[in-house]
Design a protein around this motif. Sequence first.
Motif: not given
Length: 354
Positions: A47, A180, A187, A281-282, A285, A310-311
């Motif tokens: 990540s 983001v 970040t 989380s991606t 985004n 993100c990961d």
Amino acid sequence: MIDYLRLLDADAADHKAVTGVLRRFPLPPEWGVDLYLLDESTHPTGSLKHRLARALFRDALRRGALAPGATVVEATGGNAAVAQAYVARLLGHPFAAVMPRRSAPEKIARIEDLGGTVHLVHPPLAIYDEAERLAEQRGGHYMNYLAASADAIAASAGGEDDIGHVLFERLPVVPDWIVVGAGSGGTATAIGRRIADISGETRPRLAVVDPENSAYFPGWAYGADDYTTGMPSRIEGIGRPRVEPGFDASVVDVVMPVPDAASLAAMRFLCGTTGLRAGASTGTNLWGALQLVAQFVRDGRRGAIATLICDDGDLYPTTYWSDAWLDEKGIAIEPWTKALEGFQRTGVLEPPSP
């Protein structure tokens, strides 16, 4: 004497070629919009928190806050703890993560596999006081990434630990928007401060996407830096029940609320469209970025938008990538998936009716 900073530099150099790879999301060329994704999922710990962990250790060492061989303590069980466990082992520091009692076994195992120890406490919000107590008891250092992340990244400005620097270094153009999420806020703040260094009409705008139960959208909307929701986010890595001190709202142009179902549908839509398997989380985004793409198409504008992967989605086999977990949580992604499929054909992205 061990040169700890040189070890951190070596870790960054060793992985530079395979991390922060810039990818393009496929959009119809006639739309005239490019969507770039900086892929942070290929770090050794999976990540973007890997860059942050290096920055935190680097900053603590430079300030003299972290003595050689001292125990490092962190209050989280997520990717931030895993990344810190990796860096602690690299530098020869014991590492302890203070986590809520009901943390998933796979999260505990990842930290322990990297040589860290785990301390489970209840209630969940007690992790912060317990981390501080444990660090004091052991004569160690409480990293406290929620408070320290923005300053640590700023201290690493211009290097591989500075996500804002890496993003602009990789992008072939200056984008119109960068999208983001915000967990610690580090970040978003780092990228926002990087944007502030750009002058003129080419200066991008920064959109922060915020999941359900998080304080960043209502805090931004009401101008309340102390806003709290008291509710945890279901989207790991972003969303907080309070506005964290590492979040600088002054560098943000807009905060966009994103339903959890939209995040999870977009996460799977990314995989179906590109083969890239990322975390939730991606998806948050991507949903926000595609909303901006739809605005560009509607207005007949050309331009570019950038966001982050993100990961690694393989970190979440029993949660975000599990249909049984979705059913258990009562999250129906099908209407949102249909909205995304419609967008792919038409350029129009309409949230499903309630």
